[in-house]
Design an enzyme around this catalytic site. Structure first.
Site, mmCIF file in Angstrom:
data_model
loop_
_atom_site.group_PDB
_atom_site.id
_atom_site.type_symbol
_atom_site.label_atom_id
_atom_site.label_comp_id
_atom_site.label_asym_id
_atom_site.label_seq_id
_atom_site.Cartn_x
_atom_site.Cartn_y
_atom_site.Cartn_z
ATOM 1 C CG ASP A 136 36.557 45.262 33.028
ATOM 2 O OD1 ASP A 136 36.849 44.238 32.376
ATOM 3 O OD2 ASP A 136 37.143 46.349 32.889
ATOM 4 C CG ASP A 173 47.695 44.133 34.233
ATOM 5 O OD1 ASP A 173 47.331 43.848 33.080
ATOM 6 O OD2 ASP A 173 47.134 43.679 35.252
#
Length: 237
Positions: A8, A129
């Protein structure tokens, strides 16, 4: 079932956030290539890269992504974060990504998603998500008021590479996965499932494999050493 280390990106560094909160950064590796080399040394060959800054519209980590994807031939990368137009999809694939992950616009703009999926069949992953059962967007900051199963039904006809389902309420917590959620997704969709959020133990990975997940993205537990990367790679890389 394949274990997939997460890389990330934030401000050019590789980071891990707790619960998706940009205010709660737990891990930072200043050079993302150091993270890639670390996981490669254990034998991992598939990686999930997210541009967190692009996801929030706060910048781009394209240089870091380019460096990661060009580092070593033969590795497989999925890349996402802020991919909200067709030109960005093309650009990510041109950098060498095997698949591009689309989230916010994929959820909000069904005609666009269909056009992109049909233009790049087998190379688009839709990121769903989820907080509880609601799909959230815009870097996990906005609710959609849509249940995950309803979203999955709309995706069924498309030629996708797969679904990346993140249990946001489990992300970075190192308290285990939301197995009922992942079981629900597997029952509701024909697309390969890549699970994310809360992977903490080898047993979590085995359980995800048991419900039919094609892969699991692992972040915090690897970066903190809670999971033994060598053991995970032996069984799941």
């Amino acid at each position: 079932m394949k274990a997939i280390p997460a890389i990330d990106l934030r401000e050019g560094a590789c980071v891990q956030l707790v619960g998706g909160s940009y205010a709660d950064e737990r891990v930072r590796v200043n050079n993302p290539l150091d993270a890639l080399k670390r996981w490669r040394a254990h034998g991992f060959t598939t990686f999930h890269v997210v541009d967190l800054d692009a996801a929030l519209g706060k910048g781009s980590n394209e240089d870091a992504i380019r460096a990661l994807l060009s580092h070593e031939p033969g590795l497989t990368f999925s890349v996402g974060g802020g991919v909200r137009d067709t030109a960005k999809v093309e650009a990510v694939l041109a950098l060498g990504a095997a698949s591009v992950v689309v989230g916010t616009r994929a959820i909000e703009d069904a005609p666009w998603l269909r056009a992109v999926a049909e233009r790049f069949p087998g190379r688009v992953v839709v990121a769903a998500d989820v907080k509880g059962r609601e799909v959230v967007t815009r870097g996990w900051t906005a609710g959609s008021a849509r249940d995950i199963v309803a979203v999955l039904e709309s995706l069924e006809p498309l030629p996708l590479r797969g679904l990346l389902v993140t249990a946001v309420h489990k992300e970075g917590q190192m308290e285990g996965v939301d197995l009922p959620l992942m079981e629900t997704v597997r029952r509701a969709s024909r697309h390969p499932l890549f699970a994310s959020g809360g992977v903490t133990t080898v047993e979590d990975l085995r359980a995800l494999g048991g419900v039919g997940a094609a892969g699991a993205v692992i972040g915090m537990a690897l970066y903190t050493g809670r999971l033994d990367a060598g053991l995970v790679a032996q069984e799941f890389a």
